[in-house]
Structures are given as structure tokens and as C-alpha cells.
Design a protein around this motif. Structure first.
Motif, short mmCIF file in Angstrom:
data_model
loop_
_atom_site.label_atom_id
_atom_site.label_comp_id
_atom_site.label_asym_id
_atom_site.label_seq_id
_atom_site.Cartn_x
_atom_site.Cartn_y
_atom_site.Cartn_z
N PRO A 298 -17.80 8.09 12.61
CA PRO A 298 -18.65 8.97 11.96
C PRO A 298 -18.01 10.46 12.02
O PRO A 298 -17.41 10.68 12.89
N ILE A 299 -18.37 11.32 11.00
CA ILE A 299 -17.83 12.82 11.10
C ILE A 299 -19.24 13.59 11.04
O ILE A 299 -20.01 13.19 10.09
N ALA A 300 -19.45 14.70 11.88
CA ALA A 300 -20.57 15.23 12.02
C ALA A 300 -20.27 16.93 11.92
O ALA A 300 -19.18 16.89 12.23
N ILE B 126 -17.07 18.51 14.01
CA ILE B 126 -16.70 19.88 13.49
C ILE B 126 -17.51 20.96 13.67
O ILE B 126 -18.66 20.66 13.13
N VAL B 127 -17.03 21.98 14.13
CA VAL B 127 -18.28 23.03 14.58
C VAL B 127 -17.66 24.16 13.91
O VAL B 127 -16.46 24.55 14.09
N TYR B 128 -18.43 25.07 13.33
CA TYR B 128 -18.03 26.35 12.72
C TYR B 128 -18.61 27.30 13.67
O TYR B 128 -19.69 27.79 13.85
N SER C 112 -16.17 11.98 21.91
CA SER C 112 -15.94 12.59 20.34
C SER C 112 -14.80 13.36 20.40
O SER C 112 -14.57 14.15 21.64
N ASN C 113 -14.09 13.73 19.52
CA ASN C 113 -13.23 14.90 19.31
C ASN C 113 -13.80 15.67 18.53
O ASN C 113 -14.57 15.71 17.58
N ILE C 114 -13.44 17.10 19.00
CA ILE C 114 -14.16 18.17 18.48
C ILE C 114 -12.94 19.33 17.69
O ILE C 114 -12.11 19.34 18.29
#
Length: 222
Positions: A108-110, A44-46, A64-66
Motif C-alpha cells: 500500500p501507499i499512504a 509519502i509525507v508533505y 516502510s520507504n518514506i
């Protein structure tokens, strides 16, 4: 693809910070994304900016999914951005939709942010992290509940089919009531919001599931 362009973002009106490198935005983005090489799961990108970092991240982490969250871009810009395995959300509803569509609870979630966004919008970013944690916990809780009780729910439905057929249909009630309607079920939120039901008494149609009916009757809410 937007070429070697860079945009600037204001820092509380005091200074201007470039979202990307003004010399080599793509190279800067590739260097930033290199730490995510071979990453699996959901990232997850802000911050979207012009998309340089996000595209570089998609190339660096092909497994990965973004999900990109950026409340500072318009729906038109987010809709025009196209990149494989990347979803762009501009509000919490679109974030939840994107998250539920791609998340794998076994991977995992990053979470990360564009460097300029983390600096220029630090207060918003920290609030985003807090709210995102609550949203993800709610989604995980819903899924765990479904996994835990799905078989039992199906069994109960099959057992009650004969009784359901004997109940009067709801169609004759259509158009009978006007105004708002509230459907009440048991759970932690009922205790938290019970005072709101007391305020709604006589002002809205309140429909209670069997598990919550007794508490409403005891409180004199009909």
C-alpha cells in the motif's frame, strides 16, 4: 541531527505557526509518528521542516520507504538531510524518480502531511494530492503496460531483427535536419494534442511510428 529546535512558518502573512512543538519537538514527533507503527509499503509525507517528524516516522515504521515532498526547502537543505529509507523531493521530477525507485505495486501507499504544513499550506497541499494522484496513476499505467506487452515486444523485436538489418542506417541522416524534431506515436495523447502537430507542420521534423503514420497522412501532415 538537528537538536531540540523548532521553526515557524507564515500563514498567508497573518500569523506564525511553529512547524514543531516549541517545548518538545522530538516527543511531539514521536507521538505523531506512532500511528504508523508496523506500517509496510510507501509513506509519502508533505513537509520536511527540521526533520523531527520524518526521523520519528522512519523509526516507527521500519518496514516502510518514506518519500518527503517539500517545495519550500532548498536543494541544499534537502540534500543535507540524511535518514535511512527516506528520500526528499523538492519538485515533481525528483518525486517521480524517488517514487519509481522505492514503490512496490503489491504494497500500500499512504499519504500524510506535517500538521503545520497541512494548515499553513492547505491549498498547496490539496493541489499536491491532486497532482500526485495523476503522477502515480501515470507510473502505474506505464508499469502495467510494460508487464502486459513486454513478452510481445521482445517477440516482435526478435522476429524483425532480419528486416532491421536490411534497413538503411540512420547515421547518414545526422546533421541533415536542423531545428526541433517531434516523434509521434499512437495513443490517447495523440488525439488530445493533434492540433499542435498541425501547427508544427513545416516548422519541425515530424517522425511518426507506423501506428500513427496513417492518421498524419490523412491530415496532410508530412
Amino acid at each position: 541531527m538537528i537538536g531540540n529546535l523548532a521553526i515557524a512558518s507564515p500563514d498567508d502573512g497573518r500569523a506564525i505557526h511553529f512547524v514543531h512543538s516549541t517545548l518538545d519537538p522530538r516527543g511531539d514527533a514521536r507521538q505523531w509518528a506512532s500511528r504508523w507503527t508496523a506500517r509496510e509499503g510507501t509513506i509519502i509525507v508533505y513537509g520536511l521542516g527540521l526533520g523531527h517528524h520524518v526521523r520519528a516516522l522512519a523509526e516507527a515504521a521500519p518496514a516502510s520507504n518514506i518519500i518527503v515532498v517539500d517545495p519550500h526547502v532548498s536543494a541544499a537543505i534537502s540534500g543535507a538531510f540524511r535518514c535511512e529509507r527516506v528520500s526528499v523531493a523538492t519538485d515533481w521530477q525528483s518525486f517521480k524518480v524517488a517514487y519509481c525507485a522505492v514503490v512496490n505495486r503489491w504494497k500500500p501507499i499512504a499519504v500524510t502531511a506535517l500538521p503545520a504544513y497541512e494548515h499553513c499550506y492547505r491549498a498547496e497541499y490539496l493541489e499536491f494530492l491532486r497532482r500526485m494522484t495523476r503522477e502515480i496513476q501515470a507510473v502505474i499505467s506505464d508499469r502495467c503496460t510494460a508487464i502486459r506487452f513486454s513478452y510481445e515486444w521482445q517477440q516482435n523485436l526478435l522476429k524483425n531483427l532480419r528486416l532491421i538489418r536490411q534497413l538503411p542506417p540512420i547515421a547518414p541522416a545526422f546533421g541533415t535536419f536542423t531545428g526541433p524534431a517531434i516523434i509521434v506515436g499512437a495513443g490517447p495523447s495523440l488525439d488530445t494534442n493533434f492540433h499542435l502537430l498541425e501547427q508544427a507542420k513545416g516548422k519541425a521534423l515530424i517522425i511518426a511510428a507506423g501506428s500513427a503514420l496513417r492518421k498524419l497522412i490523412e491530415a496532410g501532415i508530412q
